[in-house]
Design a protein around this motif. Structure first.
Motif, PDB file in Angstrom:
ATOM      1  N   PRO A  31      55.624  40.314  37.221  1.00 48.73           N
ATOM      2  CA  PRO A  31      54.267  40.531  38.002  1.00 48.73           C
ATOM      3  C   PRO A  31      53.923  41.799  38.138  1.00 48.73           C
ATOM      4  CG  PRO A  31      56.033  40.050  39.557  1.00 48.73           C
ATOM      5  CD  PRO A  31      56.486  39.873  38.305  1.00 48.73           C
ATOM      6  N   CYS A  32      52.286  42.143  38.250  1.00 50.07           N
ATOM      7  CA  CYS A  32      51.897  43.497  38.077  1.00 50.07           C
ATOM      8  C   CYS A  32      51.197  43.555  39.362  1.00 50.07           C
ATOM      9  CB  CYS A  32      51.061  43.941  37.033  1.00 50.07           C
ATOM     10  SG  CYS A  32      51.813  43.860  35.299  1.00 50.07           S
ATOM     11  N   PHE A  33      51.208  44.785  39.948  1.00 45.70           N
ATOM     12  CA  PHE A  33      50.231  45.188  41.251  1.00 45.70           C
ATOM     13  C   PHE A  33      49.256  45.768  40.828  1.00 45.70           C
ATOM     14  CE2 PHE A  33      54.732  45.049  42.637  1.00 45.70           C
ATOM     15  CZ  PHE A  33      54.465  43.950  43.685  1.00 45.70           C
ATOM     16  N   VAL A  34      48.015  45.464  41.400  1.00 48.56           N
ATOM     17  CA  VAL A  34      46.706  46.321  41.410  1.00 48.56           C
ATOM     18  C   VAL A  34      46.730  47.429  42.026  1.00 48.56           C
ATOM     19  CG1 VAL A  34      44.170  46.045  41.454  1.00 48.56           C
ATOM     20  CG2 VAL A  34      45.427  43.692  40.713  1.00 48.56           C
ATOM     21  N   VAL A  35      46.901  48.551  41.483  1.00 47.86           N
ATOM     22  CA  VAL A  35      47.000  49.839  42.276  1.00 47.86           C
ATOM     23  C   VAL A  35      45.607  50.303  42.568  1.00 47.86           C
ATOM     24  CG1 VAL A  35      48.022  52.141  42.151  1.00 47.86           C
ATOM     25  CG2 VAL A  35      49.233  50.243  41.166  1.00 47.86           C
ATOM     26  N   SER A  86      38.151  41.341  33.424  1.00 48.58           N
ATOM     27  CA  SER A  86      37.273  40.372  33.535  1.00 48.58           C
ATOM     28  C   SER A  86      37.498  39.446  34.915  1.00 48.58           C
ATOM     29  CB  SER A  86      37.117  39.435  32.413  1.00 48.58           C
ATOM     30  OG  SER A  86      38.278  38.827  32.084  1.00 48.58           O
ATOM     31  N   LEU A  87      38.878  39.748  35.348  1.00 54.35           N
ATOM     32  CA  LEU A  87      39.450  39.074  36.362  1.00 54.35           C
ATOM     33  C   LEU A  87      39.073  39.576  37.786  1.00 54.35           C
ATOM     34  CD1 LEU A  87      41.047  36.215  36.814  1.00 54.35           C
ATOM     35  CD2 LEU A  87      43.187  37.878  36.965  1.00 54.35           C
ATOM     36  N   GLU A  88      38.738  38.915  38.606  1.00 52.47           N
ATOM     37  CA  GLU A  88      38.138  39.370  40.052  1.00 52.47           C
ATOM     38  C   GLU A  88      39.390  39.820  41.008  1.00 52.47           C
ATOM     39  OE1 GLU A  88      35.218  40.600  41.542  1.00 52.47           O
ATOM     40  OE2 GLU A  88      34.167  40.170  39.466  1.00 52.47           O
ATOM     41  N   VAL A  89      39.827  41.009  41.216  1.00 54.31           N
ATOM     42  CA  VAL A  89      40.634  41.372  41.750  1.00 54.31           C
ATOM     43  C   VAL A  89      40.391  42.674  42.538  1.00 54.31           C
ATOM     44  CG1 VAL A  89      42.748  40.924  40.068  1.00 54.31           C
ATOM     45  CG2 VAL A  89      41.469  43.132  39.971  1.00 54.31           C
ATOM     46  N   LYS A  90      41.379  43.032  43.766  1.00 56.31           N
ATOM     47  CA  LYS A  90      41.212  43.946  44.516  1.00 56.31           C
ATOM     48  C   LYS A  90      42.408  44.846  44.753  1.00 56.31           C
ATOM     49  CE  LYS A  90      41.777  41.191  48.660  1.00 56.31           C
ATOM     50  NZ  LYS A  90      42.036  40.222  48.060  1.00 56.31           N
ATOM     51  N   PRO A  91      42.507  46.071  45.044  1.00 55.47           N
ATOM     52  CA  PRO A  91      43.539  46.877  45.260  1.00 55.47           C
ATOM     53  C   PRO A  91      44.566  45.942  46.201  1.00 55.47           C
ATOM     54  CG  PRO A  91      41.974  48.184  45.433  1.00 55.47           C
ATOM     55  CD  PRO A  91      41.270  46.906  45.371  1.00 55.47           C
ATOM     56  N   GLY A  92      45.942  46.061  45.846  1.00 59.62           N
ATOM     57  CA  GLY A  92      47.028  45.356  46.678  1.00 59.62           C
ATOM     58  C   GLY A  92      47.310  43.903  46.068  1.00 59.62           C
ATOM     59  N   ASP A  93      46.445  43.232  45.109  1.00 59.81           N
ATOM     60  CA  ASP A  93      46.651  41.774  44.480  1.00 59.81           C
ATOM     61  C   ASP A  93      47.902  41.993  43.662  1.00 59.81           C
ATOM     62  OD1 ASP A  93      44.602  41.067  46.026  1.00 59.81           O
ATOM     63  OD2 ASP A  93      43.357  40.766  44.575  1.00 59.81           O
ATOM     64  N   GLN A  94      48.577  40.887  43.573  1.00 58.13           N
ATOM     65  CA  GLN A  94      49.555  40.867  42.584  1.00 58.13           C
ATOM     66  C   GLN A  94      49.220  40.047  41.536  1.00 58.13           C
ATOM     67  OE1 GLN A  94      53.428  38.928  43.734  1.00 58.13           O
ATOM     68  NE2 GLN A  94      54.510  40.727  42.940  1.00 58.13           N
ATOM     69  N   ILE A 181      56.545  30.580  31.199  1.00 55.43           N
ATOM     70  CA  ILE A 181      57.376  30.021  32.181  1.00 55.43           C
ATOM     71  C   ILE A 181      57.267  30.844  33.478  1.00 55.43           C
ATOM     72  CG2 ILE A 181      60.022  29.439  32.704  1.00 55.43           C
ATOM     73  CD1 ILE A 181      60.455  29.707  29.613  1.00 55.43           C
ATOM     74  N   PRO A 182      56.260  30.322  34.455  1.00 55.04           N
ATOM     75  CA  PRO A 182      56.070  31.247  35.700  1.00 55.04           C
ATOM     76  C   PRO A 182      57.009  31.614  36.538  1.00 55.04           C
ATOM     77  CG  PRO A 182      55.085  28.917  35.874  1.00 55.04           C
ATOM     78  CD  PRO A 182      55.857  29.374  34.415  1.00 55.04           C
ATOM     79  N   GLU A 183      57.991  30.609  36.762  1.00 54.79           N
ATOM     80  CA  GLU A 183      59.265  30.716  37.808  1.00 54.79           C
ATOM     81  C   GLU A 183      60.107  32.025  37.318  1.00 54.79           C
ATOM     82  OE1 GLU A 183      60.237  27.220  35.272  1.00 54.79           O
ATOM     83  OE2 GLU A 183      58.428  27.918  36.321  1.00 54.79           O
ATOM     84  N   ARG A 184      60.107  32.192  35.883  1.00 50.19           N
ATOM     85  CA  ARG A 184      60.995  33.560  35.638  1.00 50.19           C
ATOM     86  C   ARG A 184      60.004  34.606  35.058  1.00 50.19           C
ATOM     87  NH1 ARG A 184      65.512  31.202  31.663  1.00 50.19           N
ATOM     88  NH2 ARG A 184      65.827  33.321  31.567  1.00 50.19           N
ATOM     89  N   ASN A 185      58.751  34.423  35.013  1.00 48.10           N
ATOM     90  CA  ASN A 185      57.662  35.460  34.620  1.00 48.10           C
ATOM     91  C   ASN A 185      57.924  35.530  33.346  1.00 48.10           C
ATOM     92  OD1 ASN A 185      56.786  35.970  37.318  1.00 48.10           O
ATOM     93  ND2 ASN A 185      58.697  37.068  37.581  1.00 48.10           N
ATOM     94  N   LEU A 186      58.280  34.523  32.353  1.00 50.02           N
ATOM     95  CA  LEU A 186      58.318  34.949  30.774  1.00 50.02           C
ATOM     96  C   LEU A 186      57.118  34.181  30.318  1.00 50.02           C
ATOM     97  CD1 LEU A 186      61.951  33.618  30.489  1.00 50.02           C
ATOM     98  CD2 LEU A 186      61.275  36.155  30.669  1.00 50.02           C
TER      99      LEU A 186
END
Length: 205
Positions: A31-35, A86-94, A181-186
């Protein structure tokens, strides 16, 4: 445009629903964090800054630590901007892998190719080399002539010669996503991607 940062795990043989084998690369995507979210009004262009792989706070400089704390995210080892996200995100989102990718998507993967060091023309450019017989013993992997003496009296620009090979940014386009495979972030993609195992890659679609 949407994308994530990931780490190349390795390559496997993947069997699809019909049982046909395919060459696949396994990527740990996020997972990546929106900084930070940059806008055209404030920064001159639209972009989203993503952080990947958490890092100890004591290993981060104070200015950079404040940058992470402003968005309420943990310090990250890798920071990368994705323009026109193109994805609506804000700082702090994962952002997780299943948020963006799904089986059947076509993605572009960017990474840094393996460095091969200083290599000769046979390995670097695929030259055939000289004859193995007729008295030649030290010209087997030599490049041959690189220019005449009387004319043009110089070596043309772009002449293929020995030199450093690899360690360049490469992008492989139009790779199909085989499985998420979302449970393993693959993320499993069809084909190979640049870089060695555990190297950082960008996945865009």
């Amino acid at each position: 445009m949407q994308g994530l940062l990931g780490k190349k795990i390795g390559m496997i043989r993947y069997f699809d629903a019909s049982g046909a084998p395919k060459v696949a690369t396994v990527i740990e995507a996020g997972p990546c964090f929106v900084v930070q979210v940059k806008t055209k009004e404030k920064d001159g262009y639209n972009a989203v800054q993503l952080g990947f792989i958490e890092k100890k706070p004591k290993s981060v400089t104070k200015p950079l630590l404040g940058h992470f704390q402003k968005s309420n995210v943990p310090p990250c080892r890798i920071l990368k901007e994705f323009r026109d996200f193109s994805l609506e995100v804000k700082p702090g989102d994962q952002i997780r892998v299943d948020t963006i990718f799904s089986p059947g998507d076509v993605v572009h993967v960017t990474g840094r190719s393996k460095g091969r060091g200083f290599t000769g023309v046979v390995k670097r450019h695929g030259f055939a080399g000289g004859p193995r017989t007729h008295g030649q013993s030290d010209r087997v992997r030599a490049p041959g002539s690189i220019g005449a003496s009387s004319f043009p009296k110089r070596v043309f620009k772009g002449m293929r010669m020995a030199g450093r090979m690899g360690n360049e940014q490469k992008t492989i386009r139009n790779l199909k996503v085989l499985e998420v495979i979302p449970e393993r972030n693959l993320l499993l993609v069809h084909g190979g991607v640049p870089g060695a195992r555990n190297s950082i890659v960008e996945i865009r679609k």
